[in-house]
Scaffold this motif. Structure first.
Motif, PDB file in Angstrom:
ATOM      1  N   VAL A 350       0.835  -1.199   0.000  1.00 61.83           N
ATOM      2  CA  VAL A 350       0.000   0.000   0.000  1.00 61.83           C
ATOM      3  C   VAL A 350       0.872   1.252   0.000  1.00 61.83           C
ATOM      4  CG1 VAL A 350      -1.722   1.323   1.287  1.00 61.83           C
ATOM      5  CG2 VAL A 350      -1.892  -1.171   1.171  1.00 61.83           C
ATOM      6  N   LYS A 351       0.512   2.205  -0.861  1.00 52.33           N
ATOM      7  CA  LYS A 351       1.206   3.485  -0.945  1.00 52.33           C
ATOM      8  C   LYS A 351       0.172   4.596  -0.825  1.00 52.33           C
ATOM      9  CE  LYS A 351       4.686   1.462  -4.020  1.00 52.33           C
ATOM     10  NZ  LYS A 351       5.400   1.561  -5.311  1.00 52.33           N
ATOM     11  N   ALA A 352       0.518   5.645  -0.090  1.00 55.80           N
ATOM     12  CA  ALA A 352      -0.482   6.686   0.167  1.00 55.80           C
ATOM     13  C   ALA A 352       0.157   8.057   0.335  1.00 55.80           C
ATOM     14  CB  ALA A 352      -1.290   6.341   1.417  1.00 55.80           C
ATOM     15  N   TYR A 353      -0.574   9.078  -0.137  1.00 53.23           N
ATOM     16  CA  TYR A 353      -0.241  10.474   0.128  1.00 53.23           C
ATOM     17  C   TYR A 353      -1.122  10.958   1.276  1.00 53.23           C
ATOM     18  CZ  TYR A 353       2.227  10.871  -4.372  1.00 53.23           C
ATOM     19  OH  TYR A 353       3.101  10.719  -5.422  1.00 53.23           O
ATOM     20  N   ILE A 354      -0.497  11.471   2.328  1.00 52.73           N
ATOM     21  CA  ILE A 354      -1.233  11.958   3.486  1.00 52.73           C
ATOM     22  C   ILE A 354      -1.725  13.380   3.214  1.00 52.73           C
ATOM     23  CG2 ILE A 354      -1.152  12.238   5.995  1.00 52.73           C
ATOM     24  CD1 ILE A 354      -0.439   9.391   4.772  1.00 52.73           C
ATOM     25  N   PHE A 355      -2.907  13.679   3.703  1.00 51.58           N
ATOM     26  CA  PHE A 355      -3.436  15.032   3.622  1.00 51.58           C
ATOM     27  C   PHE A 355      -3.528  15.573   5.049  1.00 51.58           C
ATOM     28  CE2 PHE A 355      -6.539  18.373   3.217  1.00 51.58           C
ATOM     29  CZ  PHE A 355      -6.231  18.941   1.998  1.00 51.58           C
ATOM     30  N   ALA A 356      -2.769  16.612   5.383  1.00 50.94           N
ATOM     31  CA  ALA A 356      -1.980  17.417   4.469  1.00 50.94           C
ATOM     32  C   ALA A 356      -0.739  17.888   5.217  1.00 50.94           C
ATOM     33  CB  ALA A 356      -2.777  18.624   3.981  1.00 50.94           C
ATOM     34  N   LEU A 357       0.123  18.599   4.500  1.00 55.68           N
ATOM     35  CA  LEU A 357       1.352  19.088   5.109  1.00 55.68           C
ATOM     36  C   LEU A 357       1.066  20.166   6.158  1.00 55.68           C
ATOM     37  CD1 LEU A 357       4.424  18.851   5.052  1.00 55.68           C
ATOM     38  CD2 LEU A 357       4.465  20.597   3.259  1.00 55.68           C
ATOM     39  N   PHE A 358       0.243  21.156   5.792  1.00 57.39           N
ATOM     40  CA  PHE A 358      -0.069  22.270   6.697  1.00 57.39           C
ATOM     41  C   PHE A 358      -1.574  22.433   6.879  1.00 57.39           C
ATOM     42  CE2 PHE A 358       3.917  23.686   4.560  1.00 57.39           C
ATOM     43  CZ  PHE A 358       4.734  23.748   5.673  1.00 57.39           C
ATOM     44  N   ASN A 359      -1.960  23.050   7.986  1.00 54.98           N
ATOM     45  CA  ASN A 359      -3.315  23.578   8.102  1.00 54.98           C
ATOM     46  C   ASN A 359      -3.448  24.728   7.107  1.00 54.98           C
ATOM     47  OD1 ASN A 359      -4.026  21.851  10.226  1.00 54.98           O
ATOM     48  ND2 ASN A 359      -3.295  23.288  11.775  1.00 54.98           N
ATOM     49  N   GLU A 360      -4.524  24.727   6.329  1.00 47.66           N
ATOM     50  CA  GLU A 360      -4.713  25.761   5.304  1.00 47.66           C
ATOM     51  C   GLU A 360      -5.830  26.700   5.765  1.00 47.66           C
ATOM     52  OE1 GLU A 360      -4.363  24.125   1.105  1.00 47.66           O
ATOM     53  OE2 GLU A 360      -4.521  22.262   2.261  1.00 47.66           O
ATOM     54  N   ASN A 361      -5.443  27.853   6.268  1.00 44.14           N
ATOM     55  CA  ASN A 361      -6.392  28.725   6.960  1.00 44.14           C
ATOM     56  C   ASN A 361      -7.385  29.430   6.047  1.00 44.14           C
ATOM     57  OD1 ASN A 361      -4.356  30.389   5.872  1.00 44.14           O
ATOM     58  ND2 ASN A 361      -4.684  31.970   7.424  1.00 44.14           N
ATOM     59  N   LEU A 362      -7.189  29.363   4.729  1.00 37.69           N
ATOM     60  CA  LEU A 362      -8.100  30.037   3.806  1.00 37.69           C
ATOM     61  C   LEU A 362      -9.014  29.068   3.054  1.00 37.69           C
ATOM     62  CD1 LEU A 362      -5.731  32.755   2.263  1.00 37.69           C
ATOM     63  CD2 LEU A 362      -7.255  32.938   4.239  1.00 37.69           C
ATOM     64  N   LYS A 363      -8.982  27.796   3.400  1.00 39.72           N
ATOM     65  CA  LYS A 363      -9.842  26.833   2.706  1.00 39.72           C
ATOM     66  C   LYS A 363     -11.299  27.066   3.094  1.00 39.72           C
ATOM     67  CE  LYS A 363      -8.995  22.762   1.407  1.00 39.72           C
ATOM     68  NZ  LYS A 363      -8.786  21.302   1.311  1.00 39.72           N
ATOM     69  N   PRO A 364     -12.187  27.019   2.123  1.00 42.24           N
ATOM     70  CA  PRO A 364     -13.612  27.169   2.433  1.00 42.24           C
ATOM     71  C   PRO A 364     -14.185  25.871   3.001  1.00 42.24           C
ATOM     72  CG  PRO A 364     -13.315  26.795   0.089  1.00 42.24           C
ATOM     73  CD  PRO A 364     -11.928  26.887   0.680  1.00 42.24           C
ATOM     74  N   GLY A 365     -15.436  25.926   3.426  1.00 38.84           N
ATOM     75  CA  GLY A 365     -16.099  24.731   3.916  1.00 38.84           C
ATOM     76  C   GLY A 365     -16.087  24.640   5.426  1.00 38.84           C
ATOM     77  N   PRO A 366     -16.431  23.474   5.962  1.00 40.36           N
ATOM     78  CA  PRO A 366     -16.460  23.295   7.417  1.00 40.36           C
ATOM     79  C   PRO A 366     -15.082  23.489   8.031  1.00 40.36           C
ATOM     80  CG  PRO A 366     -16.664  21.182   6.288  1.00 40.36           C
ATOM     81  CD  PRO A 366     -16.799  22.238   5.242  1.00 40.36           C
ATOM     82  N   SER A 367     -15.056  23.696   9.321  1.00 36.32           N
ATOM     83  CA  SER A 367     -13.808  24.002  10.018  1.00 36.32           C
ATOM     84  C   SER A 367     -12.760  22.906   9.854  1.00 36.32           C
ATOM     85  CB  SER A 367     -14.096  24.227  11.506  1.00 36.32           C
ATOM     86  OG  SER A 367     -12.922  24.541  12.209  1.00 36.32           O
ATOM     87  N   SER A 368     -13.201  21.669   9.743  1.00 40.33           N
ATOM     88  CA  SER A 368     -12.248  20.560   9.603  1.00 40.33           C
ATOM     89  C   SER A 368     -11.348  20.730   8.386  1.00 40.33           C
ATOM     90  CB  SER A 368     -13.000  19.231   9.510  1.00 40.33           C
ATOM     91  OG  SER A 368     -13.864  19.218   8.376  1.00 40.33           O
ATOM     92  N   GLU A 369     -11.856  21.358   7.323  1.00 37.52           N
ATOM     93  CA  GLU A 369     -11.070  21.545   6.104  1.00 37.52           C
ATOM     94  C   GLU A 369      -9.800  22.351   6.356  1.00 37.52           C
ATOM     95  OE1 GLU A 369     -11.355  20.455   2.942  1.00 37.52           O
ATOM     96  OE2 GLU A 369     -12.975  19.136   3.577  1.00 37.52           O
ATOM     97  N   ARG A 370      -9.775  23.109   7.417  1.00 33.50           N
ATOM     98  CA  ARG A 370      -8.625  23.969   7.716  1.00 33.50           C
ATOM     99  C   ARG A 370      -7.725  23.390   8.808  1.00 33.50           C
ATOM    100  NH1 ARG A 370     -13.061  26.807   6.576  1.00 33.50           N
ATOM    101  NH2 ARG A 370     -13.836  26.959   8.724  1.00 33.50           N
ATOM    102  N   HIS A 371      -7.943  22.095   9.142  1.00 35.72           N
ATOM    103  CA  HIS A 371      -7.196  21.515  10.264  1.00 35.72           C
ATOM    104  C   HIS A 371      -6.707  20.091   9.982  1.00 35.72           C
ATOM    105  CE1 HIS A 371      -9.460  24.781  12.297  1.00 35.72           C
ATOM    106  NE2 HIS A 371      -8.374  24.850  13.044  1.00 35.72           N
ATOM    107  N   TYR A 372      -6.162  19.873   8.802  1.00 35.18           N
ATOM    108  CA  TYR A 372      -5.607  18.554   8.471  1.00 35.18           C
ATOM    109  C   TYR A 372      -4.079  18.517   8.574  1.00 35.18           C
ATOM    110  CZ  TYR A 372      -9.919  16.407   6.666  1.00 35.18           C
ATOM    111  OH  TYR A 372     -11.174  15.847   6.543  1.00 35.18           O
ATOM    112  N   GLY A 373      -3.430  19.628   8.857  1.00 37.81           N
ATOM    113  CA  GLY A 373      -1.979  19.717   8.745  1.00 37.81           C
ATOM    114  C   GLY A 373      -1.203  18.904   9.767  1.00 37.81           C
ATOM    115  N   LEU A 374      -0.116  18.275   9.294  1.00 38.43           N
ATOM    116  CA  LEU A 374       0.820  17.592  10.183  1.00 38.43           C
ATOM    117  C   LEU A 374       1.806  18.577  10.807  1.00 38.43           C
ATOM    118  CD1 LEU A 374       1.760  14.423   8.078  1.00 38.43           C
ATOM    119  CD2 LEU A 374      -0.046  14.667   9.785  1.00 38.43           C
TER     120      LEU A 374
END
Length: 431
Positions: A350-374
């Motif tokens: 299994v090979k995978a790209y993790i989402f995501a490198l940083f929290n992206e503070n300008l992403k639209p949508g629910p709050s979770s969209e801005r809090h995936y960063g490692l």
């Protein structure tokens, strides 16, 4: 020369052993000084060949090295500059990076880094590219060709989560865009070194539980089948965005969070395949394999283009906590580093790209969209999963131990080939 032979003995034990055999020791002792001096220019030429930067375009690029990669999204105004990001990724020893566009400042920053970069053609380009190959050619000449071979562009994503959406014209355009991008790469003699693919969301599946029952939606398969035919012909994998977090968030009452987080749980049993699953991530991948098998693509590999867990979210976003994000990403990284397959495909690593490198503070949508960063914007870790982040190194970059050299270089096929050829040459010269 003796030190170099000792190095070879460590790197190539069997071949180097011949150099230290009794017979070769006798030959070395009996060889005249003038004879050995005459051999030195040739000897040092081949020694230098060992350390040439073969990765600078001589070898075919690999679309994925190892098993672990990271998505580098940039919908933010507070994250580090691309040059600092490269330093961060190298410090974290992450080899595979995927971006969602072809920003020149990012591509340029990866120059000479040795990292494998996948760039993206946005959905907004697909309709034009599908009807005009020259549009695809112009895009590659502008965003790919000028940066090769110094930047390792190992892949291009054509669109993102196009199928299963609401834009039927975009779905119709995807296949044409893929073919024209591939044709342009072929004309530029880049098709063998740059892999093209398109990431799919879970929306392409009619159902996914249990894994063996998963099939593609009929209205999606109309557009997907020509794409699968094309990728099957060229040996490209099927990429899917697999998020146990989103599945748990949608039904927290019926999904065991431990099953989603790779924690101890009773798991699920698939009666059709007689397989047991102790985590949702593997089940999602095998669901994709089952859908491909039903559609007639038994040999196609499944890879994960996105997966991750939000560390924060709105009140109605169950499971979005720092503890859960850390648990998921820590266990996922540990699982990927084991380099194993799934219950249905145990030999397909299994090979995978993790989402995501940083929290992206300008992403639209629910709050979770801005809090995936490692990582945080300053390059420090968001939570501990084994990364160190940015930190000064106490060792000089020019001083590499034998152990590090073995780990970094000897594992690469081209290094083994050149080292072996050099030893053969030495044996011939010493006879």
């Amino acid at each position: 020369m003796a030190e170099f032979l000792l190095l070879l003995q460590r790197l190539v034990p069997q071949a180097a052993q011949q150099l230290f055999s009794k017979r070769n020791k006798t030959m070395l002792q009996s060889t005249s000084l003038n004879g050995r001096l005459r051999m030195m220019p040739v000897f040092f030429f081949f020694c230098s060949m060992l350390f040439l930067p073969f990765h600078q375009g001589i070898l075919t690029a690999h679309a994925f090295t190892g098993t672990y990669g990271i998505n580098y999204g940039r919908i933010a105004d507070n994250i580090p500059a691309p040059e600092s990001v490269v330093t961060l990724l190298k410090a974290a020893r992450v080899k595979n990076i995927k971006i969602f566009d072809a920003d020149h400042s990012v591509i340029q920053a990866f120059k000479g880094s040795g990292l494998e970069l996948v760039i993206g053609i946005g959905n907004e380009y697909l309709k034009d590219m599908s009807v005009n190959e020259e549009r695809a050619m112009d895009w590659i000449k502008e965003n790919v060709q000028p940066f090769l071979p110094e930047t390792h562009i190992s892949g291009i994503t054509v669109g993102n989560e196009v199928l299963g959406g609401t834009d039927q014209e975009l779905e119709q355009a995807l296949m044409g865009a893929i073919k024209n991008v591939y044709s342009a790469l072929t004309r530029l003699q880049l098709a063998d070194s740059i892999e093209i693919w398109t990431p799919h969301s879970e929306a392409v599946f009619a159902n996914s539980y249990p894994p063996s029952s998963c099939i593609f939606k009929e209205d999606v398969l109309v557009y997907l089948k020509p794409i699968l035919d094309f990728f099957s012909q060229h040996g490209s994998p099927f990429y899917v965005n697999a998020y146990p977090f989103l599945a748990y968030k949608s039904d927290p009452e019926h999904i065991d969070i431990n099953y989603a987080l790779f924690q101890s749980n009773s798991g699920i049993y698939d009666a059709k395949t007689n397989l047991h699953y102790d985590n949702m991530f593997d089940a999602m991948i095998d669901a994709a394999y089952a859908a491909l098998e039903t559609a007639g693509y038994n040999d196609m590999e499944v890879r994960v283009s996105e997966t991750g867990w939000a560390s924060n979210g709105d009140e109605n976003e169950a499971g979005a906590t720092t503890h859960n994000a850390r648990t998921y990403n820590y266990n996922l990284r540990k699982r990927l580093l084991k380099k194993k397959g799934t219950p249905l495909r145990p030999k397909k690593v299994v090979k995978a790209y993790i989402f995501a490198l940083f929290n992206e503070n300008l992403k639209p949508g629910p709050s979770s969209e801005r809090h995936y960063g490692l990582f945080k914007a300053d390059g420090s870790i968001s939570y501990d999963i084994g990364f160190t982040g940015l930190r000064p190194s106490s060792a000089s970059p020019s001083l590499v131990s034998l152990k590090e050299l073995n780990a970094r270089c000897w594992s690469r096929p081209y290094f083994r080939v050149v080292a072996s050829c050099t030893i053969v040459l030495l044996l011939a010269l010493l006879r």
